[in-house]
Motif scaffolding. Structure first.
Motif, mmCIF file in Angstrom:
data_model
loop_
_atom_site.group_PDB
_atom_site.id
_atom_site.type_symbol
_atom_site.label_atom_id
_atom_site.label_comp_id
_atom_site.label_asym_id
_atom_site.label_seq_id
_atom_site.Cartn_x
_atom_site.Cartn_y
_atom_site.Cartn_z
ATOM 1 N N PHE A 73 -23.102 40.725 -0.550
ATOM 2 C CA PHE A 73 -23.806 41.544 0.433
ATOM 3 C C PHE A 73 -24.286 40.693 1.607
ATOM 4 O O PHE A 73 -24.304 41.135 2.756
ATOM 5 C CB PHE A 73 -25.000 42.258 -0.213
ATOM 6 C CG PHE A 73 -24.650 43.562 -0.874
ATOM 7 C CD1 PHE A 73 -24.152 44.625 -0.127
ATOM 8 C CD2 PHE A 73 -24.809 43.739 -2.239
ATOM 9 C CE1 PHE A 73 -23.826 45.835 -0.733
ATOM 10 C CE2 PHE A 73 -24.490 44.935 -2.857
ATOM 11 C CZ PHE A 73 -23.995 45.984 -2.107
ATOM 12 N N PHE A 74 -24.663 39.432 1.322
ATOM 13 C CA PHE A 74 -25.142 38.573 2.399
ATOM 14 C C PHE A 74 -23.995 38.153 3.316
ATOM 15 O O PHE A 74 -24.193 37.985 4.523
ATOM 16 C CB PHE A 74 -25.844 37.340 1.829
ATOM 17 C CG PHE A 74 -26.679 36.617 2.841
ATOM 18 C CD1 PHE A 74 -27.824 37.195 3.359
ATOM 19 C CD2 PHE A 74 -26.301 35.369 3.300
ATOM 20 C CE1 PHE A 74 -28.592 36.539 4.308
ATOM 21 C CE2 PHE A 74 -27.057 34.699 4.257
ATOM 22 C CZ PHE A 74 -28.211 35.291 4.757
ATOM 23 N N LEU A 75 -22.797 37.989 2.776
ATOM 24 C CA LEU A 75 -21.629 37.729 3.621
ATOM 25 C C LEU A 75 -21.412 38.881 4.603
ATOM 26 O O LEU A 75 -21.182 38.672 5.801
ATOM 27 C CB LEU A 75 -20.382 37.535 2.765
ATOM 28 C CG LEU A 75 -20.219 36.217 2.001
ATOM 29 C CD1 LEU A 75 -19.005 36.293 1.088
ATOM 30 C CD2 LEU A 75 -20.086 35.045 2.972
ATOM 31 N N PHE A 401 -29.611 47.011 0.489
ATOM 32 C CA PHE A 401 -28.775 47.073 -0.708
ATOM 33 C C PHE A 401 -28.864 45.777 -1.507
ATOM 34 O O PHE A 401 -28.960 45.791 -2.741
ATOM 35 C CB PHE A 401 -27.313 47.326 -0.327
ATOM 36 C CG PHE A 401 -26.984 48.777 -0.088
ATOM 37 C CD1 PHE A 401 -27.401 49.763 -0.970
ATOM 38 C CD2 PHE A 401 -26.230 49.159 1.017
ATOM 39 C CE1 PHE A 401 -27.087 51.102 -0.755
ATOM 40 C CE2 PHE A 401 -25.905 50.490 1.238
ATOM 41 C CZ PHE A 401 -26.333 51.457 0.349
ATOM 42 N N ARG A 402 -28.829 44.650 -0.801
ATOM 43 C CA ARG A 402 -28.894 43.359 -1.479
ATOM 44 C C ARG A 402 -30.172 43.245 -2.308
ATOM 45 O O ARG A 402 -30.135 42.849 -3.476
ATOM 46 C CB ARG A 402 -28.834 42.232 -0.449
ATOM 47 C CG ARG A 402 -28.911 40.826 -1.038
ATOM 48 C CD ARG A 402 -28.792 39.789 0.074
ATOM 49 N NE ARG A 402 -28.789 38.436 -0.459
ATOM 50 C CZ ARG A 402 -29.880 37.700 -0.662
ATOM 51 N NH1 ARG A 402 -31.070 38.204 -0.365
ATOM 52 N NH2 ARG A 402 -29.797 36.478 -1.159
ATOM 53 N N GLU A 403 -31.297 43.626 -1.709
ATOM 54 C CA GLU A 403 -32.570 43.528 -2.421
ATOM 55 C C GLU A 403 -32.641 44.524 -3.572
ATOM 56 O O GLU A 403 -33.134 44.200 -4.668
ATOM 57 C CB GLU A 403 -33.719 43.766 -1.443
ATOM 58 C CG GLU A 403 -35.104 43.599 -2.040
ATOM 59 C CD GLU A 403 -35.373 42.184 -2.537
ATOM 60 O OE1 GLU A 403 -36.299 42.016 -3.356
ATOM 61 O OE2 GLU A 403 -34.662 41.245 -2.111
ATOM 62 N N ALA A 404 -32.156 45.750 -3.343
ATOM 63 C CA ALA A 404 -32.206 46.767 -4.387
ATOM 64 C C ALA A 404 -31.371 46.362 -5.597
ATOM 65 O O ALA A 404 -31.824 46.476 -6.754
ATOM 66 C CB ALA A 404 -31.724 48.112 -3.835
ATOM 67 N N PHE A 405 -30.164 45.872 -5.363
ATOM 68 C CA PHE A 405 -29.313 45.460 -6.483
ATOM 69 C C PHE A 405 -29.834 44.185 -7.141
ATOM 70 O O PHE A 405 -29.684 44.000 -8.352
ATOM 71 C CB PHE A 405 -27.871 45.268 -6.003
ATOM 72 C CG PHE A 405 -27.116 46.557 -5.855
ATOM 73 C CD1 PHE A 405 -26.725 47.286 -6.955
ATOM 74 C CD2 PHE A 405 -26.815 47.063 -4.598
ATOM 75 C CE1 PHE A 405 -26.037 48.483 -6.824
ATOM 76 C CE2 PHE A 405 -26.127 48.258 -4.449
ATOM 77 C CZ PHE A 405 -25.742 48.976 -5.569
ATOM 78 N N ARG A 406 -30.460 43.309 -6.351
ATOM 79 C CA ARG A 406 -30.990 42.070 -6.926
ATOM 80 C C ARG A 406 -32.146 42.346 -7.875
ATOM 81 O O ARG A 406 -32.285 41.695 -8.913
ATOM 82 C CB ARG A 406 -31.458 41.143 -5.807
ATOM 83 C CG ARG A 406 -31.862 39.748 -6.279
ATOM 84 C CD ARG A 406 -32.381 38.913 -5.114
ATOM 85 N NE ARG A 406 -33.647 39.423 -4.610
ATOM 86 C CZ ARG A 406 -34.837 39.164 -5.165
ATOM 87 N NH1 ARG A 406 -34.902 38.398 -6.250
ATOM 88 N NH2 ARG A 406 -35.934 39.652 -4.653
#
Length: 456
Positions: A73-75, A401-406
Motif C-alpha cells: 500500500f505504501f508503494l 487502507f494501509r493503517e486499517a489493514f495494519r
C-alpha cells in the motif's frame, strides 16, 4: 477575431484564438480544437497507465518479494503522492512552453519510470529501490494537469463540460487498460513475468509523443501568464473546488490503485482473481466521466456534484455492510458503484470551475470576450492546483487502507472515514454553490453564494 496558425521558434503556434466567436468556431476553431483534444487524450491515457503501474505491479509481487500488504500500500501511496505534487509545475509548463510542446516532453518523460521498472522488477530488489521507481511513475499523474489546462483553453464555455469530461475520461481509462493488460499477462504467462507488461508500453509512449509533435498546436494567448496562477492561489473558490475534487477524483484514483490489493488482502483472492475484477470499476468510472460533464452542462455542475456525493455516501454504506458481513458479491457491487459515482462527480466538478470564474467576471462588469477570456485564464490556472490537491485524496485513501489493514486486517474502518468525508463534501457543495441567499441580492453583490456560479 480569427485564428491563424503561424510558426514560432520552430513549433506550431496559433497566435489568436477566440472559441466564443461562433463564426470562428464553425469556420476553423472546432476542427482544430477536436484534433488537439484527440491527441491530448492519447497522451494523457498513456500517462495514467504509467502512473497506475504499481496498482498492478503489486499483483505480480508474490511472497518471494518479502513485502507485506502494508508495504505494498505504501508503494502505491508513493506513486499517488508524487503524481499529485508534480501536477502543479505541469500546469505552469503549458503557459511556459506551449501545450503541444509540453505534451511531447511529458510523454517522453514516461519512458523513465517504465524502463526503471523493467530493470528492477524481480525478487531480491531492495524495498527502497521499489519506492524510488514507484515515485518516478508520478510523472504520469502530472500529464492530467497540463492536458486539462491546455484543452480548457481550446473550447468555448458551452462545450467545456463535454470536452473536459472526454479529455479526462479518455485519460482515466488508462487505469483499467493497464489493469486489463496485467490480467492478460498473468492469465497467459503467469505472475512471474511483469516485464512483458512494461515492455509493451515502451512503443506506445514513443508513438504518443510523435503524434503530439505532428498533430497538436500551441496557443500563444495562453503563454507566459504567471499572474493568472497568483490570482488563482488567492481565489477561495480554487481551494473549495480542490476539496470537492478530493472527494471525487481522490476517490477514483485512490480506489483504482487499491482495489486489487484490497481484494487480495481482505478477501483472499489470488493475483489472477483480483486482476479479473480490478479493471471493472476504473473502466466504468472513466467511461461515465464525460456523462458527468454533459449532465453538468445541462443541469448545472453543483446539482450533479451534490447528487454524486450523496450517492457515494450511500454506496459506501453498502461497502461497510458488506465488509462486516464478509460478502464479496455485495462488496463488489458497492465498490464498483463508488467508481461510477466518482466518475460522474469528476466530470461535474471540472465543469463547475470555468462556470464559477466566468460568473465572477460577469459580476465584475465584464462582458463578451473579456468575460470569456477571464474565465479561461483563471480556470486554466486553477485546474492544476485543484487537480494536485484532488489527487492527494488518493494518497489519503491508500494511507487509510494501509493503517486499517495494519491494525485490524480489514478495510472497514477506512470506509467509515470515507463516509464522513463524503458527508462533508455534500455539506460544502450545498452551502457554497446551491444554498440560496436569505435575501435577494443585487447582481453585483453576493456572487460568492449564488447558484448561478455553476449554472452557466
Amino acid at each position: 477575431m480569427t485564428g491563424t496558425t503561424a510558426p514560432r521558434r520552430g513549433g506550431r503556434w496559433i497566435e489568436r484564438w477566440d472559441p466564443e466567436d461562433e463564426a470562428f468556431w464553425k469556420e476553423s476553431g472546432e476542427r482544430i480544437a477536436r484534433r488537439n483534444l484527440l491527441w491530448s487524450v492519447v497522451s494523457e491515457h498513456i500517462g495514467f497507465s504509467i502512473w497506475s503501474l504499481w496498482s498492478v505491479m503489486v499483483l505480480f509481487m508474490g511472497p518471494e518479494y518479502g513485502i507485506d500488504p502494508a508495504g505494498k500500500f505504501f508503494l502505491i501511496a508513493t506513486a499517488t503522492t508524487v503524481g499529485a505534487l508534480v501536477r502543479i509545475p505541469y500546469t505552469f509548463a503549458v503557459a511556459r512552453f506551449g501545450g503541444r510542446n509540453w505534451t511531447v516532453v511529458s510523454a517522453l518523460l514516461l519512458l523513465a519510470p517504465t524502463v526503471a521498472a523493467l530493470v528492477v522488477m524481480e525478487p531480491g530488489t531492495p524495498y527502497g529501490t521499489f519506492l524510488a521507481v514507484a515515485a518516478l511513475t508520478g510523472v504520469g499523474g502530472g500529464n492530467f494537469a497540463s492536458s486539462m489546462t491546455n484543452i480548457n483553453a481550446f473550447f468555448p464555455l458551452r462545450k467545456k463540460g463535454w470536452a473536459l469530461g472526454l479529455n479526462a475520461g479518455g485519460g482515466n481509462i488508462g487505469v483499467p487498460v493497464v489493469q486489463l493488460a496485467a490480467l492478460l499477462v498473468i492469465a497467459t504467462a503467469g505472475a512471474g513475468h511483469p516485464r512483458l507488461l512494461l515492455a509493451a508500453y515502451l512503443p506506445l509512449i514513443v508513438a504518443a509523443a510523435v503524434m503530439a509533435l505532428l498533430r497538436m498546436d500551441n496557443l500563444a494567448p495562453v503563454r507566459n501568464d504567471g499572474g493568472a496562477v497568483r490570482e488563482a492561489v488567492r481565489e477561495r473558490h480554487t481551494w473549495i473546488m480542490a476539496l470537492l475534487y478530493v472527494g471525487t477524483f481522490g476517490s477514483f484514483i485512490g480506489y483504482s490503485f487499491a482495489f486489487g490489493l484490497v481484494l487480495q488482502t481482505q478477501f483472499g483472492r489470488t493475483p489472477l482473481q483480483a486482476a479479473s475484477f480490478t479493471f471493472v470499476g476504473p473502466l466504468l468510472g472513466s467511461l461515465v466521466r464525460p456523462v458527468g460533464g454533459a449532465l453538468a452542462d445541462r443541469f448545472g455542475g453543483a446539482r450533479i456534484t451534490l447528487g454524486a456525493f450523496a450517492a457515494m455516501a450511500a454506496a459506501t454504506g453498502v461497502v461497510v455492510h458488506a465488509s462486516l458481513k464478509e460478502s464479496l458479491p455485495l462488496f463488489l457491487v458497492g465498490f464498483v458503484g463508488l467508481f461510477v459515482l466518482s466518475g460522474i462527480g469528476n466530470g461535474s466538478t471540472y465543469k463547475m470551475i470555468p462556470g464559477i470564474f466566468q460568473a465572477q467576471a460577469l459580476a465584475r462588469g465584464m462582458g463578451g470576450e473579456a468575460a470569456a477570456a477571464y474565465g479561461r485564464r483563471l480556470s486554466g490556472a486553477s485546474m492544476g492546483l485543484i487537480g494536485a490537491v484532488g489527487a492527494l485524496g488518493g494518497l489519503g485513501i491508500n494511507l487509510a487502507f494501509r493503517e486499517a489493514f495494519r491494525t485490524s486486517g480489514s478495510g472497514t474502518a477506512a470506509f467509515v472515514a470515507f463516509l464522513a468525508c463524503y458527508a462533508v463534501c455534500c455539506t460544502v457543495t450545498w452551502a457554497v454553490y446551491l444554498r440560496r441567499p436569505a435575501a435577494p441580492a443585487r447582481p453585483q453583490v453576493g456572487v460568492e453564494t449564488k447558484p448561478q456560479l455553476t449554472s452557466v
